[in-house]
Design a protein around this motif. Structure first.
Motif, PDB file in Angstrom:
ATOM      1  N   UNK A 120      45.558 -68.419  49.974  1.00 52.75           N
ATOM      2  CA  UNK A 120      45.374 -67.225  49.135  1.00 52.75           C
ATOM      3  C   UNK A 120      44.817 -66.058  49.941  1.00 52.75           C
ATOM      4  N   UNK A 121      44.674 -66.237  51.242  1.00 50.39           N
ATOM      5  CA  UNK A 121      44.167 -65.151  52.068  1.00 50.39           C
ATOM      6  C   UNK A 121      43.026 -65.597  52.946  1.00 50.39           C
ATOM      7  N   UNK A 168      38.990 -75.791  34.894  1.00 49.03           N
ATOM      8  CA  UNK A 168      39.360 -74.454  35.358  1.00 49.03           C
ATOM      9  C   UNK A 168      39.639 -74.497  36.866  1.00 49.03           C
ATOM     10  N   UNK A 169      40.745 -73.906  37.234  1.00 54.83           N
ATOM     11  CA  UNK A 169      41.069 -73.736  38.650  1.00 54.83           C
ATOM     12  C   UNK A 169      40.669 -72.314  39.029  1.00 54.83           C
ATOM     13  N   UNK A 170      39.751 -72.214  39.956  1.00 56.09           N
ATOM     14  CA  UNK A 170      39.228 -70.896  40.333  1.00 56.09           C
ATOM     15  C   UNK A 170      39.550 -70.558  41.775  1.00 56.09           C
ATOM     16  N   UNK A 171      39.438 -69.248  42.097  1.00 61.59           N
ATOM     17  CA  UNK A 171      39.673 -68.769  43.462  1.00 61.59           C
ATOM     18  C   UNK A 171      38.695 -67.652  43.766  1.00 61.59           C
ATOM     19  N   UNK A 197      47.054 -60.170  41.166  1.00 62.55           N
ATOM     20  CA  UNK A 197      48.076 -60.823  40.341  1.00 62.55           C
ATOM     21  C   UNK A 197      48.697 -62.018  41.060  1.00 62.55           C
ATOM     22  N   UNK A 198      48.891 -61.837  42.386  1.00 70.28           N
ATOM     23  CA  UNK A 198      49.476 -62.943  43.158  1.00 70.28           C
ATOM     24  C   UNK A 198      48.537 -64.152  43.172  1.00 70.28           C
TER      25      UNK A 198
END
Length: 585
Positions: A203-204, A270-273, A43-44
Motif C-alpha cells: 500500500x506504499x 476490521x481490516x485497517x491500513x 481511494x486506492x
C-alpha cells in the motif's frame, strides 16, 4: 539619491509581477494536484483493504459452507442420531472421511471436526488446538449457545500453542441437542497463511495493513507493530467506526499518517491500513520537478519579454532624450516621428510643438534685437537735421555750378540723394527702382575714389515697381569695394543686375576683386546656413552680409537670402534672392 533607468524598473517590476503570479499559480496547481493524488491514493488503499477484507470473508464463507455441507449430510445425520451407545469403527471412519473430503479444497483449514456429545469427534485436526481449547475460547467470550446455532462464530487467538496464529470457528449442530449438550462443528484456520497474504499487499512505503478482531486486538499485520502503536490504531479505528468515518489523518510518532479500514459483517473484524501522508504524494516529486522546471523556463521567457517590452517603451523616450539634448545644444531643426504608442505620440507631439514655438520665439527675440538696433539708428538719424543737411548740400551744388564745376556739383547732388534715401521717412520697403537709384548714386561717389572703376547697373523694367526691403543691395556693393576692389591694383569692375527668375527676384552683385579662398568661403556659407545662431556683426543695422541675410530671412522666410560664389584672384558673386511682390502703394 540613487536613481535607476526606466527600462530597469519596468523589467524588474514586470518580472516580479509575473514571478509572483507564476508562484501563486504553481502553488495552487501543486496543492490541487496533491489533493487529487492524495484522494486517489486514499481511494486506492481503501479499495485494497476492502478487497483484502472480502478475501478473508470469502475464505471464511468457504469454510462455513464446508461445515454446512457436512452437518446437512443425510447419511451423517442418520449415523450420529442412532440410539446405540457406541458407533462402529467403520461408521466412525466413514464420517471422518466425509468431513475431511468436504474440507480438502480449502488450503487455509488446519482442522474441521464434528463433535457429538454421544459419539465424540469426527474429522481431521492438523493443529495443536483441541476441542477443549475451542470450548475454552467460547467460554472466555461468553457466547451463548443460541448465538452459535445461527451461524459460525469466528474467533482469533493471540498466540497458538505451537507459536502460530489461528482463526477459530464454531457453530452448533441443531439436531445433536441432548440434555443441553450441543453438538459442534469446529474449524481452525492457519493464521500464518493469512498473515503472509497481508505481507504481500503493497500500500506504499512505510504502510502497514492489519486485522483487528471484535475485541479491538490486532491479530495479524503486514509488519511488526509496537504495543503503543497497537493501542493507538485500535482506539482510532474504534472511534472512526463509531463516528461513521472511513478515514482520518492522525499523528503516529510525530508523522502525519492516514488511517482507513473496512469492516466485515461476517466476522465482525476490521481490516485497517496506516500509511504516512508523505507516501501518498510521493509521485508529486515528479510533478514538483515539472513545475520547478516550468517556472525556470517561464522566468527566462519573462525576463526576455520584459526586456523586449521595456525596450519598446523606452526606445522612443531615449530618442526623445537625445533630441532634447540636441535642442539644449542649440539645434532646433529636430522632429520626433510618430510611434505605435499613443502616450509617446502625445509626448512627441508636445515636444515638436514646443520646439516649433521655441524657434518662433527665438526669431521674434532676434527680430526685436534688430528693431532695437534700427531704433538706435533712427535715434542717431533724428539727431541730424535732414533739412539743414539737404539745404547745405544744395548750396554747395549751386556754388559749384556758378564756378563752372557742374560735374562736381552732380556728385554733391548724388551724396544728397544718398543721405535722403538712407535717412528717409523710416519706411522698411521701397520700389526696386528706388533701391537701384540709390546704388547708382553710391557708385557715382565711389568713382571719385577709384579712377579706373568700371560700373554697370541693369534693372529689368518689368520688375522695377516690385517691393523690396530697403538697403539690402548697398551693403553688398559696399562689401565688394571694401574686401574685393580696395585690395586690387588693376582696373576694378563691379556689376549690379536685377532680373526675375520664376516667382523670385534675383539681384546679382559681381566684382573682379581678389576673391575669397575656399576655407573662408565655406566658413561664411556655413554661418549663413546656421541662421538660428547668427549675430549682428556690425555696430549699426544693415552693415554686413550676415545682417542682410538675416533681415531677408526674417522678412521673407527661410527659403530666401544670400548665395555667395567666389574664386581667389577672379572675383566674387553675391546673389540676393527675394520673392516677387508687386508694389502695393
Amino acid at each position: 539619491m540613487k536613481t535607476t533607468s526606466l527600462k530597469g524598473k519596468i523589467t524588474v517590476q514586470y518580472s516580479l509581477l509575473f514571478l509572483a503570479c507564476m508562484s501563486i499559480v504553481g502553488l495552487l496547481v501543486y496543492q490541487v494536484v496533491a489533493d487529487i493524488v492524495q484522494n486517489i491514493a486514499i481511494n486506492y488503499i481503501h479499495e485494497t483493504i476492502k478487497q483484502t477484507n472480502e478475501k478473508i470473508d470469502q475464505t471464511l464463507t468457504e469454510v462455513e459452507n464446508s461445515s454446512s455441507t457436512t452437518i446437512s449430510n443425510w447419511y451423517i445425520q442418520t449415523l450420529l442420531n442412532r440410539h446405540e451407545k457406541y458407533l462402529p469403527l467403520r461408521d466412525r471412519v466413514q464420517v471422518s472421511e466425509m468431513v475431511t473430503s468436504a474440507a480438502n479444497q480449502n488450503s487455509y483449514l488446519k482442522s474441521l471436526e464434528l463433535y457429538s456429545p454421544k459419539f465424540g469427534f469426527f474429522g481431521f485436526n492438523d493443529s495443536v488446538l483441541q476441542a477443549a481449547d475451542i470450548n475454552l475460547h467460547i467460554m472466555e467470550r461468553r457466547l451463548p449457545n443460541t448465538k452459535l446455532m445461527n451461524k459460525m462464530v469466528w474467533m482469533t487467538t493471540e498466540q497458538g500453542f505451537d507459536q502460530q496464529r489461528y482463526i477459530l470457528g464454531a457453530r452448533t449442530i441443531p439436531n445433536f441437542i441432548s440434555d443441553d449438550n450441543l453438538g459442534y462443528v469446529m474449524a481452525v484456520l492457519d493464521g500464518t497463511l493469512i498473515e503472509e497474504d497481508f505481507r504481500d499487499i503493497d500500500i506504499g512505503q512505510g504502510g502497514i495493513i492489519f486485522l483487528m478482531n471484535e475485541e479491538g486486538q490486532i491479530v495479524f499485520a503486514s509488519s511488526s507493530i509496537q504495543p503503543q502503536q497497537k493501542k493507538l490504531f485500535s482506539a482510532t479505528l474504534t472511534k472512526l467506526k463509531n463516528e461513521a468515518l472511513d478515514h482520518d489523518i492522525f499523528q503516529v510518532d510525530g508523522v502525519r499518517s492516514l488511517i482507513t479500514y473496512s469492516h466485515s459483517n461476517k466476522s465482525g473484524w476490521m481490516t485497517g491500513a496506516v500509511l504516512p501522508v508523505s507516501s501518498l504524494t510521493r509521485q508529486m516529486a515528479y510533478i514538483q520537478k515539472i513545475i520547478i522546471w516550468t517556472n525556470v523556463v517561464a522566468i527566462f521567457f519573462i525576463l526576455l519579454s520584459a526586456g523586449v517590452l521595456s525596450s519598446r517603451i523606452t526606445k522612443p523616450i531615449r530618442k526623445m532624450q537625445r533630441m532634447m539634448k540636441r535642442v539644449e545644444e542649440g539645434n532646433l531643426n529636430v522632429l520626433l516621428p510618430k510611434t505605435k504608442i499613443a502616450e509617446i505620440n502625445e509626448l512627441s507631439g508636445s515636444f515638436n510643438h514646443m520646439v516649433s514655438k521655441l524657434k518662433i520665439l527665438i526669431y521674434q527675440v532676434y527680430e526685436v534685437e534688430l528693431r532695437e538696433r534700427e531704433a538706435e539708428l533712427k535715434a542717431l538719424q533724428a539727431q541730424i537735421n535732414p533739412h539743414f543737411l539737404y539745404n547745405t548740400l544744395d548750396s554747395f551744388y549751386w556754388t559749384l555750378v556758378l564756378n563752372d564745376q557742374e560735374e562736381l556739383g552732380r556728385d554733391i547732388i548724388a551724396l544728397s540723394d544718398i543721405f535722403r534715401y538712407s535717412i528717409g521717412s523710416g519706411e522698411t520697403s521701397v520700389k526696386l527702382r528706388a533701391e537701384f537709384e540709390h546704388i547708382w548714386n553710391y557708385l557715382r561717389l565711389q568713382k571719385m575714389r577709384f579712377e579706373k572703376l568700371e560700373t554697370d547697373c541693369f534693372l529689368d523694367p518689368k520688375i522695377e515697381s516690385a517691393d523690396i526691403l530697403k538697403l539690402i543691395v548697398q551693403p553688398i556693393v559696399e562689401n565688394a569695394f571694401k574686401h574685393g576692389l580696395e585690395q586690387r591694383d588693376a582696373e576694378g569692375k563691379i556689376k549690379v543686375e536685377a532680373s526675375r527668375v520664376n516667382e523670385d527676384i534675383v539681384i546679382a552683385v559681381r566684382d573682379n576683386g581678389v576673391g575669397i579662398d575656399s576655407g573662408r568661403l565655406e566658413a561664411l556659407r556655413l554661418r549663413l546656413l546656421q541662421n538660428d545662431s547668427l549675430t549682428v556683426t556690425e555696430q549699426h543695422f544693415g552693415m554686413g552680409i550676415e545682417n542682410v541675410h538675416r533681415r531677408i530671412r526674417l522678412f521673407y522666410g527661410k527659403n530666401y537670402g544670400l548665395e555667395i560664389y567666389s574664386k581667389p584672384a577672379e572675383g566674387t558673386e553675391v546673389l540676393i534672392r527675394i520673392p516677387f511682390r508687386p508694389h502695393s502703394g
